[in-house]
Design a protein around this motif. Structure first.
Motif, PDB file in Angstrom:
ATOM      1  N   MET A   1       0.839  -1.179   0.000  1.00 55.84           N
ATOM      2  CA  MET A   1       0.000   0.000   0.000  1.00 55.84           C
ATOM      3  C   MET A   1       0.887   1.246   0.000  1.00 55.84           C
ATOM      4  O   MET A   1       1.894   1.297   0.680  1.00 55.84           O
ATOM      5  CB  MET A   1      -0.906  -0.011   1.230  1.00 55.84           C
ATOM      6  N   ARG A   2       0.505   2.223  -0.755  1.00 54.72           N
ATOM      7  CA  ARG A   2       1.282   3.456  -0.838  1.00 54.72           C
ATOM      8  C   ARG A   2       0.696   4.517   0.086  1.00 54.72           C
ATOM      9  O   ARG A   2      -0.394   4.357   0.613  1.00 54.72           O
ATOM     10  CB  ARG A   2       1.291   3.959  -2.275  1.00 54.72           C
ATOM     11  N   GLU A   3       1.401   5.616   0.238  1.00 56.14           N
ATOM     12  CA  GLU A   3       0.882   6.715   1.032  1.00 56.14           C
ATOM     13  C   GLU A   3      -0.287   7.363   0.293  1.00 56.14           C
ATOM     14  O   GLU A   3      -0.234   7.557  -0.926  1.00 56.14           O
ATOM     15  CB  GLU A   3       1.970   7.760   1.290  1.00 56.14           C
ATOM     16  N   ASP A  15       0.893  15.322   2.267  1.00 58.05           N
ATOM     17  CA  ASP A  15       1.913  16.368   2.347  1.00 58.05           C
ATOM     18  C   ASP A  15       2.935  15.944   3.396  1.00 58.05           C
ATOM     19  O   ASP A  15       2.698  16.081   4.598  1.00 58.05           O
ATOM     20  CB  ASP A  15       1.276  17.706   2.715  1.00 58.05           C
ATOM     21  N   GLY A  16       4.055  15.413   2.941  1.00 54.73           N
ATOM     22  CA  GLY A  16       5.088  14.912   3.849  1.00 54.73           C
ATOM     23  C   GLY A  16       5.698  15.983   4.721  1.00 54.73           C
ATOM     24  O   GLY A  16       6.095  15.714   5.859  1.00 54.73           O
ATOM     25  N   ASP A  17       5.752  17.226   4.236  1.00 51.84           N
ATOM     26  CA  ASP A  17       6.330  18.307   5.032  1.00 51.84           C
ATOM     27  C   ASP A  17       5.423  18.742   6.168  1.00 51.84           C
ATOM     28  O   ASP A  17       5.898  19.194   7.207  1.00 51.84           O
ATOM     29  CB  ASP A  17       6.639  19.521   4.145  1.00 51.84           C
ATOM     30  N   LEU A  33      -1.545  14.160  10.070  1.00 52.32           N
ATOM     31  CA  LEU A  33      -1.471  13.640   8.707  1.00 52.32           C
ATOM     32  C   LEU A  33      -2.225  14.591   7.793  1.00 52.32           C
ATOM     33  O   LEU A  33      -3.452  14.687   7.861  1.00 52.32           O
ATOM     34  CB  LEU A  33      -2.064  12.232   8.666  1.00 52.32           C
ATOM     35  N   SER A  34      -1.483  15.316   6.976  1.00 51.48           N
ATOM     36  CA  SER A  34      -2.070  16.352   6.138  1.00 51.48           C
ATOM     37  C   SER A  34      -2.202  15.889   4.695  1.00 51.48           C
ATOM     38  O   SER A  34      -1.284  15.303   4.131  1.00 51.48           O
ATOM     39  CB  SER A  34      -1.201  17.612   6.181  1.00 51.48           C
ATOM     40  N   ALA A  35      -3.339  16.225   4.108  1.00 56.47           N
ATOM     41  CA  ALA A  35      -3.508  16.020   2.673  1.00 56.47           C
ATOM     42  C   ALA A  35      -2.652  17.044   1.943  1.00 56.47           C
ATOM     43  O   ALA A  35      -2.326  18.108   2.474  1.00 56.47           O
ATOM     44  CB  ALA A  35      -4.976  16.185   2.282  1.00 56.47           C
ATOM     45  N   ALA A  36      -2.284  16.733   0.718  1.00 55.78           N
ATOM     46  CA  ALA A  36      -1.476  17.642  -0.094  1.00 55.78           C
ATOM     47  C   ALA A  36      -2.338  18.651  -0.848  1.00 55.78           C
ATOM     48  O   ALA A  36      -1.840  19.689  -1.265  1.00 55.78           O
ATOM     49  CB  ALA A  36      -0.623  16.845  -1.082  1.00 55.78           C
ATOM     50  N   ALA A  37      -3.621  18.361  -1.011  1.00 54.14           N
ATOM     51  CA  ALA A  37      -4.505  19.228  -1.785  1.00 54.14           C
ATOM     52  C   ALA A  37      -5.866  19.317  -1.108  1.00 54.14           C
ATOM     53  O   ALA A  37      -6.208  18.480  -0.270  1.00 54.14           O
ATOM     54  CB  ALA A  37      -4.662  18.670  -3.198  1.00 54.14           C
TER      55      ALA A  37
END
Length: 130
Positions: A1-3, A15-17, A33-37
């Motif tokens: 499974m991917r992120e 969003d890894g940062d 744990l943040s979404a990127a969009a």
């Protein structure tokens, strides 16, 4: 499974940062744990992407796997929510797998406008996460 950060069937990316996971020696988890969009159609008014957080929650260990059942009891006892414009309750299962992947799978409570939405968030832990 991917992120992934999948809300209502749409993968918003992770969003890894802006995401972090810390599991202390005592088994307490603190994770943001943040979404990127932002979801489609919300970029005009949403100030930030959705953020799933767990603050100081105890994990149960069974073998090489750690889990937490997020239900009404856990929500009353710990600081757990999805923040996207407002704090919304989540329910489901948080698992830290032996391969180093943290996975939350469950639902975001209805905001009174629409039905509950499916939420799946996965994040790979760094080699040293505590």
């Amino acid at each position: 499974m991917r992120e992934e950060f999948r809300l209502g069937g749409v993968d918003l990316g992770v969003d890894g940062d802006r995401s972090s996971v810390v599991i202390g020696d005592s088994g307490l988890l603190t994770a943001e744990l943040s979404a990127a969009a932002t979801p489609a159609g919300t970029s005009q008014w949403a100030l930030a992407p959705p953020l799933l957080y767990f603050r100081g929650v105890p994990l149960t260990t069974a073998g090489d796997t750690m889990t937490l059942t997020v239900d009404d009891e856990a929500l009353d006892a710990y600081d757990i929510a999805l923040y996207f414009i407002e704090h919304r309750d989540v329910q489901g299962t948080l698992t830290v797998r032996p391969d180093g992947l943290l996975v939350f799978s469950g639902f975001v409570a209805s905001n009174g406008i629409g039905p509950a939405q499916r939420l799946t968030v996965s994040r790979r832990l760094s080699a040293r996460h505590a």
